[in-house]
Design a protein around this motif. Sequence first.
Motif, mmCIF file in Angstrom:
data_model
loop_
_atom_site.group_PDB
_atom_site.id
_atom_site.type_symbol
_atom_site.label_atom_id
_atom_site.label_comp_id
_atom_site.label_asym_id
_atom_site.label_seq_id
_atom_site.Cartn_x
_atom_site.Cartn_y
_atom_site.Cartn_z
ATOM 1 N N VAL A 1 36.238 49.957 50.042
ATOM 2 C CA VAL A 1 37.499 49.112 50.142
ATOM 3 C C VAL A 1 37.320 47.642 50.902
ATOM 4 O O VAL A 1 36.625 47.720 51.948
ATOM 5 C CB VAL A 1 38.424 49.893 51.484
ATOM 6 N N VAL B 1 52.322 47.579 50.372
ATOM 7 C CA VAL B 1 50.960 47.455 50.702
ATOM 8 C C VAL B 1 50.037 47.857 49.653
ATOM 9 O O VAL B 1 50.294 48.478 48.730
ATOM 10 C CB VAL B 1 50.650 49.083 51.553
ATOM 11 N N THR C 1 39.926 53.278 56.519
ATOM 12 C CA THR C 1 38.987 52.675 55.529
ATOM 13 C C THR C 1 37.994 51.694 56.067
ATOM 14 O O THR C 1 37.130 51.268 55.244
ATOM 15 C CB THR C 1 39.907 51.831 54.346
ATOM 16 N N GLU D 1 39.761 45.516 51.031
ATOM 17 C CA GLU D 1 40.884 44.836 51.786
ATOM 18 C C GLU D 1 42.168 45.799 51.692
ATOM 19 O O GLU D 1 42.403 46.432 50.747
ATOM 20 C CB GLU D 1 41.371 43.415 51.275
ATOM 21 N N VAL D 2 42.761 45.675 53.018
ATOM 22 C CA VAL D 2 44.118 46.287 52.940
ATOM 23 C C VAL D 2 45.186 45.280 53.359
ATOM 24 O O VAL D 2 44.965 44.532 54.452
ATOM 25 C CB VAL D 2 44.359 47.477 54.308
ATOM 26 N N ARG D 3 46.056 44.864 52.446
ATOM 27 C CA ARG D 3 46.891 43.797 52.595
ATOM 28 C C ARG D 3 48.553 44.206 52.266
ATOM 29 O O ARG D 3 48.606 45.216 51.588
ATOM 30 C CB ARG D 3 46.246 42.622 51.596
ATOM 31 N N VAL E 1 45.821 48.305 48.600
ATOM 32 C CA VAL E 1 44.410 48.843 49.254
ATOM 33 C C VAL E 1 43.429 48.578 48.123
ATOM 34 O O VAL E 1 43.512 48.932 46.986
ATOM 35 C CB VAL E 1 44.184 50.220 49.590
ATOM 36 N N LEU F 1 46.002 52.629 57.614
ATOM 37 C CA LEU F 1 45.121 52.449 56.583
ATOM 38 C C LEU F 1 43.885 51.881 56.552
ATOM 39 O O LEU F 1 42.715 52.160 56.247
ATOM 40 C CB LEU F 1 45.918 51.727 55.280
ATOM 41 N N ARG F 2 43.920 50.557 57.567
ATOM 42 C CA ARG F 2 42.695 49.834 57.749
ATOM 43 C C ARG F 2 41.762 50.653 58.802
ATOM 44 O O ARG F 2 40.558 50.574 58.516
ATOM 45 C CB ARG F 2 43.275 48.585 58.602
ATOM 46 N N ARG G 1 49.967 49.976 57.537
ATOM 47 C CA ARG G 1 48.890 49.114 57.320
ATOM 48 C C ARG G 1 47.901 49.256 58.402
ATOM 49 O O ARG G 1 46.366 49.557 58.029
ATOM 50 C CB ARG G 1 49.030 47.612 57.167
#
Length: 96
Positions: free
Chosen positions: A16, A26, A10, A18-20, A28, A6-7, A3
């Motif tokens: 994008v 996970v 992005t 949110e990454v959660r 995106v 990825l954050r 995560r």
Amino acid sequence: ALRAGLREITKDSPYVAEVRGAGLYVGVEIVIDRDTLEPHRALAEDVINDMRDRRILINGTGRSANILKIRPPLAFDSADVTRFLETFAEVAKNRL
């Protein structure tokens, strides 16, 4: 690590929202505009297909299928995280 990577990849993308996630699950969220949060299904599908072309399988989920669903196997180690993030960064560079 997944995560966080990825954050980082992005963080400047206008597509994008949110990454959660929790654990190895996970999501995106891909949107047309971060302000309106309007889903961008076509772009999500493009990212999914580009990742598949690079031999990494992810899916779309959510009401509009605009959330990238990343569910790696339990035997996913740090080398796999690195490979995934490097591949995702290539795709994001072209798409996001």
